[in-house]
Design an enzyme around this catalytic site. Structure first.
Site, PDB file in Angstrom:
ATOM      1  N   TYR A 141       0.841  -1.190   0.000  1.00  0.00           N
ATOM      2  CA  TYR A 141       0.000   0.000   0.000  1.00  0.00           C
ATOM      3  C   TYR A 141       0.883   1.249   0.000  1.00  0.00           C
ATOM      4  O   TYR A 141       1.984   1.220  -0.527  1.00  0.00           O
ATOM      5  CB  TYR A 141      -1.040  -0.055   1.143  1.00  0.00           C
ATOM      6  CG  TYR A 141      -2.253   0.702   0.684  1.00  0.00           C
ATOM      7  CD1 TYR A 141      -3.037   0.209  -0.361  1.00  0.00           C
ATOM      8  CD2 TYR A 141      -2.554   1.951   1.186  1.00  0.00           C
ATOM      9  CE1 TYR A 141      -4.086   0.942  -0.874  1.00  0.00           C
ATOM     10  CE2 TYR A 141      -3.612   2.690   0.677  1.00  0.00           C
ATOM     11  CZ  TYR A 141      -4.367   2.183  -0.347  1.00  0.00           C
ATOM     12  OH  TYR A 141      -5.383   2.923  -0.869  1.00  0.00           O
ATOM     13  N   ARG A 166      -8.532  10.748  -7.768  1.00  0.00           N
ATOM     14  CA  ARG A 166      -7.673  11.322  -6.725  1.00  0.00           C
ATOM     15  C   ARG A 166      -6.952  10.187  -6.023  1.00  0.00           C
ATOM     16  O   ARG A 166      -7.310   9.771  -4.935  1.00  0.00           O
ATOM     17  CB  ARG A 166      -8.542  12.135  -5.750  1.00  0.00           C
ATOM     18  CG  ARG A 166      -7.775  13.141  -4.929  1.00  0.00           C
ATOM     19  CD  ARG A 166      -7.895  12.844  -3.449  1.00  0.00           C
ATOM     20  NE  ARG A 166      -7.363  11.543  -3.130  1.00  0.00           N
ATOM     21  CZ  ARG A 166      -7.522  10.910  -1.981  1.00  0.00           C
ATOM     22  NH1 ARG A 166      -8.237  11.427  -1.047  1.00  0.00           N
ATOM     23  NH2 ARG A 166      -6.978   9.724  -1.746  1.00  0.00           N
ATOM     24  N   LYS A 169      -6.111  -2.319  -1.519  1.00  0.00           N
ATOM     25  CA  LYS A 169      -7.003  -2.213  -0.350  1.00  0.00           C
ATOM     26  C   LYS A 169      -7.626  -3.568  -0.031  1.00  0.00           C
ATOM     27  O   LYS A 169      -7.775  -3.942   1.134  1.00  0.00           O
ATOM     28  CB  LYS A 169      -8.101  -1.188  -0.618  1.00  0.00           C
ATOM     29  CG  LYS A 169      -7.612   0.228  -0.431  1.00  0.00           C
ATOM     30  CD  LYS A 169      -8.222   0.891   0.791  1.00  0.00           C
ATOM     31  CE  LYS A 169      -7.286   1.894   1.384  1.00  0.00           C
ATOM     32  NZ  LYS A 169      -7.879   3.042   2.016  1.00  0.00           N
ATOM     33  N   ASP A 212     -10.770   6.806  -3.286  1.00  0.00           N
ATOM     34  CA  ASP A 212      -9.977   7.699  -4.135  1.00  0.00           C
ATOM     35  C   ASP A 212     -10.760   8.296  -5.301  1.00  0.00           C
ATOM     36  O   ASP A 212     -10.258   8.392  -6.431  1.00  0.00           O
ATOM     37  CB  ASP A 212      -8.692   6.993  -4.606  1.00  0.00           C
ATOM     38  CG  ASP A 212      -7.670   6.926  -3.476  1.00  0.00           C
ATOM     39  OD1 ASP A 212      -8.002   7.337  -2.341  1.00  0.00           O
ATOM     40  OD2 ASP A 212      -6.537   6.462  -3.705  1.00  0.00           O
ATOM     41  N   ASP A 234     -11.887   7.356   2.353  1.00  0.00           N
ATOM     42  CA  ASP A 234     -11.103   8.604   2.410  1.00  0.00           C
ATOM     43  C   ASP A 234     -11.748   9.607   3.348  1.00  0.00           C
ATOM     44  O   ASP A 234     -11.063  10.376   4.009  1.00  0.00           O
ATOM     45  CB  ASP A 234     -10.979   9.214   1.012  1.00  0.00           C
ATOM     46  CG  ASP A 234     -10.412   8.212   0.038  1.00  0.00           C
ATOM     47  OD1 ASP A 234      -9.324   7.699   0.318  1.00  0.00           O
ATOM     48  OD2 ASP A 234     -11.084   7.905  -0.963  1.00  0.00           O
ATOM     49  N   ASN A 274      -0.438  11.728   1.914  1.00  0.00           N
ATOM     50  CA  ASN A 274       0.270  10.606   1.300  1.00  0.00           C
ATOM     51  C   ASN A 274       0.577  10.935  -0.154  1.00  0.00           C
ATOM     52  O   ASN A 274      -0.114  11.757  -0.745  1.00  0.00           O
ATOM     53  CB  ASN A 274      -0.624   9.355   1.325  1.00  0.00           C
ATOM     54  CG  ASN A 274      -0.856   8.843   2.709  1.00  0.00           C
ATOM     55  OD1 ASN A 274       0.037   8.855   3.541  1.00  0.00           O
ATOM     56  ND2 ASN A 274      -2.072   8.398   2.970  1.00  0.00           N
TER      57      ASN A 274
HETATM   58  P1  NAI Z   1      -8.844  16.416  -1.253  1.00  0.00           P
HETATM   59  O1  NAI Z   1      -8.414  16.707  -2.635  1.00  0.00           O
HETATM   60  O2  NAI Z   1     -10.263  16.130  -0.966  1.00  0.00           O
HETATM   61  O3  NAI Z   1      -8.434  17.668  -0.308  1.00  0.00           O
HETATM   62  C1  NAI Z   1      -7.239  18.365  -0.383  1.00  0.00           C
HETATM   63  C2  NAI Z   1      -7.443  19.688   0.328  1.00  0.00           C
HETATM   64  O4  NAI Z   1      -6.196  20.362   0.415  1.00  0.00           O
HETATM   65  C3  NAI Z   1      -8.398  20.647  -0.367  1.00  0.00           C
HETATM   66  O5  NAI Z   1      -9.274  21.207   0.571  1.00  0.00           O
HETATM   67  C4  NAI Z   1      -7.493  21.743  -0.895  1.00  0.00           C
HETATM   68  O6  NAI Z   1      -8.108  23.008  -0.906  1.00  0.00           O
HETATM   69  C5  NAI Z   1      -6.402  21.728   0.135  1.00  0.00           C
HETATM   70  N1  NAI Z   1      -5.191  22.334  -0.388  1.00  0.00           N
HETATM   71  C6  NAI Z   1      -4.579  22.126  -1.569  1.00  0.00           C
HETATM   72  N2  NAI Z   1      -3.524  22.940  -1.685  1.00  0.00           N
HETATM   73  C7  NAI Z   1      -3.474  23.664  -0.559  1.00  0.00           C
HETATM   74  C8  NAI Z   1      -2.610  24.656  -0.091  1.00  0.00           C
HETATM   75  N3  NAI Z   1      -1.577  25.098  -0.821  1.00  0.00           N
HETATM   76  N4  NAI Z   1      -2.836  25.177   1.114  1.00  0.00           N
HETATM   77  C9  NAI Z   1      -3.865  24.757   1.866  1.00  0.00           C
HETATM   78  N5  NAI Z   1      -4.712  23.804   1.472  1.00  0.00           N
HETATM   79  C10 NAI Z   1      -4.517  23.259   0.280  1.00  0.00           C
HETATM   80  O7  NAI Z   1      -7.954  15.239  -0.748  1.00  0.00           O
HETATM   81  P2  NAI Z   1      -8.171  14.311   0.554  1.00  0.00           P
HETATM   82  O8  NAI Z   1      -8.937  13.104   0.213  1.00  0.00           O
HETATM   83  O9  NAI Z   1      -8.691  15.140   1.655  1.00  0.00           O
HETATM   84  O10 NAI Z   1      -6.682  13.850   0.826  1.00  0.00           O
HETATM   85  C11 NAI Z   1      -5.687  14.784   1.187  1.00  0.00           C
HETATM   86  C12 NAI Z   1      -4.425  14.045   1.561  1.00  0.00           C
HETATM   87  O11 NAI Z   1      -4.655  13.261   2.718  1.00  0.00           O
HETATM   88  C13 NAI Z   1      -3.896  13.094   0.495  1.00  0.00           C
HETATM   89  O12 NAI Z   1      -2.502  13.202   0.410  1.00  0.00           O
HETATM   90  C14 NAI Z   1      -4.269  11.751   1.020  1.00  0.00           C
HETATM   91  O13 NAI Z   1      -3.374  10.748   0.594  1.00  0.00           O
HETATM   92  C15 NAI Z   1      -4.167  11.971   2.494  1.00  0.00           C
HETATM   93  N6  NAI Z   1      -4.946  11.010   3.243  1.00  0.00           N
HETATM   94  C16 NAI Z   1      -4.349  10.422   4.314  1.00  0.00           C
HETATM   95  C17 NAI Z   1      -4.999   9.448   5.016  1.00  0.00           C
HETATM   96  C18 NAI Z   1      -4.325   8.854   6.196  1.00  0.00           C
HETATM   97  O14 NAI Z   1      -3.279   9.249   6.548  1.00  0.00           O
HETATM   98  N7  NAI Z   1      -4.912   7.909   6.868  1.00  0.00           N
HETATM   99  C19 NAI Z   1      -6.302   8.963   4.594  1.00  0.00           C
HETATM  100  C20 NAI Z   1      -6.892   9.717   3.511  1.00  0.00           C
HETATM  101  C21 NAI Z   1      -6.210  10.695   2.858  1.00  0.00           C
END
Ligand code: NAI
Length: 550
Positions: A96, A148, A166, A238, A261, A402
């Protein structure tokens, strides 16, 4: 029972569900037409595991290890899962995040054998036939549309690595029978220019469909899946922000479904926060959370945090005011709530002066916890981190983005900038480190602590729906599994090697909610724990000579 039957001869050696490779016994070789088709020496599973280990150790990098492991999964599933179970901590980053991300980016180049179902936008009207092409029964589906992938963006049909990975974790961590796990990729096109130009790309070479044909395709798929396997668990994975929230709202009250997510992440992060309070000696109601990144993960965590605080007796409006969002346009305030603000952010748009930098927001809000879900590497600067340390005796910093290269800060940066006082967790793993002679083991807020157990719980209860209350129960069950020995090294999650036991605890908590809320269609078992454990598939080789066609 699965229609998949035990073959004989060469077909058996080519069937990953039944193949034992060199471990077929003398008796089995005679009985199943294998005599002469294998090297003469019979090996034990332990010897096979040692060979796999030796083979993997010789690979020059993690992607090569991933390719070798998937190859093993394609040849001998039981050996693959046995190996995974015995080397979970070291192999999780290969099957993963982060390696699976790299594998998805290169899917067209490393493709060997198909796995799972592809449903494309051109299949509208014939999705039922595609679902019927799947030979085995299914109890869980993981589906992505590839928009995504982790923090890597739109990878189109290459996203198939995610549902495959997964589901491997459903089996490895919560004992789901691999024959009943179905990965699905919806290919509705991609906006990824590099893939569109890549001759090796295996998906449709067209732009994403975003109109009503998209919704109709998802509806057709969900309908076809439920028709063939009523009560099937469907995990959405995703999807892009817009579709993820919409689809969750559309289906959560109708079918057994959740979005990992949004909801799985929320449960893991809230569990980490609850455990962190034992280190900081503070309570839930004393927290002020600043989310850097206000997408699926960030707002999902915020919503579940509110649910936890309400369960602890707080008014919902007060609990919401404890959560602040910061997105790509700065601090989310009520002034931005002008009808264009995305629905999932609206409830957290509080009255406040604008803040355009994270440091300004930290300065103004004085958060107790900073939670990164932004995909913006190194956004938690030393300045931000040291300010968190001057505001809090034990600042909580979760850099959840991630893969590793997207993390808002490294474990080392967080520890150094806070004089070792940080309570840190990340989305991708970071190695242990030493600070002031003290060993620190950064915890990984990996969704794997939760989603397989949630799945196991709803399947055990044969629940009709997956509810937010179940995610909260899962979060609390996970937090309860964090031991003092974990906290002593700064880890707010249990060891990954304990994940199978954690999954059983999570499953019991989830099933209990299903029974208590009248959502379960299974009769309440006398002993829930024993019932859940009785469902676990084991990778141990069966003795085909004792019951050749069982
Ligand atoms: P998403 O695309 O829904 O959200 C990303 C957010 O970041 C958006 O609100 C966007 O406006 C914001 N963003 C982007 N550029 C920015 C900047 N320069 N300054 C401030 N905010 C900014 O994506 P999602 O699903 O929320 O995932 C985000 C990250 O979290 C990914 O890298 C994902 O891999 C990670 N993630 C980690 C998990 C874990 O650790 N268990 C589980 C799910 C997601």
């Amino acid at each position: 029972m699965s229609p998949h039957q035990l073959p004989t001869g060469i077909a058996l050696l080519h069937d990953p569900a039944f193949n034992k490779g060199t471990a077929f016994t003398e008796e089995e070789r005679d009985l199943l037409g294998l005599r002469g088709l294998l090297p003469p020496r019979v090996q034990t599973a332990e010897q096979q595991v040692a060979r796999v280990k030796h083979n993997l150790d010789s690979k020059p990098n993690d992607l090569e290890k991933y390719i070798a492991l998937i190859g093993l999964q394609d040849r001998n599933e039981r050996l693959f899962y046995r190996f995974l179970a015995e080397h979970l901590e070291t192999m999780m980053p290969i099957v993963y995040t982060p390696t699976v991300g790299l594998a998805c980016e290169r899917y067209g180049q490393i493709f060997r054998r198909p796995r799972g179902l592809y449903v494309t936008i051109e299949d509208a009207g014939r999705v039922g036939r595609i679902v019927d092409n799947w030979q085995d029964d299914a109890s869980v589906v993981v589906v992505t549309d590839g928009e995504r992938i982790l923090g890597l963006g739109d990878l189109g049909a290459n996203g198939m690595g995610i549902p495959v990975g997964k589901l491997a974790l459903y089996t490895a961590c919560a004992g789901f029978d691999p024959l009943r796990c179905l990965p699905i990729t919806l290919d509705v096109g991609t906006e990824n220019e590099a893939l569109l130009a890549d001759p090796l790309y295996l998906g449709l070479k067209r732009r994403r469909t975003r109109d009503e044909r998209y919704d109709a395709l998802v509806e057709e798929l969900v309908g076809a899946l439920n028709k063939r396997w009523p009560g099937l668990l469907i995990q959405f994975e995703d999807f892009g922000n817009n579709n993820a929230f919409r689809l969750l709202e559309r289906y959560r009250g109708r079918v057994l479904t959740f979005n990992d997510d949004i909801q799985g992440t929320a449960a893991v992060a809230v569990a980490g926060l609850v455990a962190a309070l034992r280190l900081s000696g503070t309570s839930l109601r004393e927290q002020r959370l600043l989310f850097f990144g206000a997408g699926e993960a960030g707002t999902g965590i915020a919503e579940l945090f509110v649910a936890a605080a309400v369960q602890d007796g707080m008014a919902e409006s007060d609990a919401r005011r404890q959560c602040w969002l910061f997105d790509s346009r700065g601090l989310v305030t009520s002034a931005r709530n002008d009808g264009t603000l995305a629905g999932h952010k609206v409830h957290f748009a509080h009255e406040h002066a604008p803040a355009s930098t994270l440091l300004d927001a930290v300065e103004a809000l004085r958060p107790t916890a900073l939670i990164g879900t932004s995909t913006q590497a190194n956004a938690f600067s030393d300045q931000v981190l040291s300010r968190m340390a001057s505001l809090n005796q034990r600042p909580i910093v979760f850099a959840l983005s991630n893969p590793t290269a997207k993390a808002e800060c490294t474990a080392e940066a967080a520890v150094n900038a806070t004089g070792g006082r940080v309570i840190f967790a990340s989305g991708s793993p970071f190695p242990p480190l030493t600070f002031g002679g003290r060993r620190i083991e950064p915890g990984q807020g990996n969704n794997v602590y939760v989603f397989p157990g949630i799945g196991l719980g709803v399947v055990a209860a044969r629940s009709r729906l997956v509810t937010d209350e179940m995610f909260l129960a899962a979060a609390r069950a996970l937090a309860a599994e964090v031991g003092d020995d974990d906290l002593a090294v700064g880890r707010v999650f249990p060891r990954l090697s304990r994940v199978r036991e954690v999954s059983v605890r999570v499953a019991c908590a989830v099933a209990q909610v299903a029974f208590a809320r009248g959502l379960a269609t299974a009769p309440p078992p006398h002993d829930l724990d024993a019932h859940v454990r009785s469902l676990l598939w084991s990778p141990a080789y069966p003795d085909y000579a004792a019951a050749p066609r069982a």
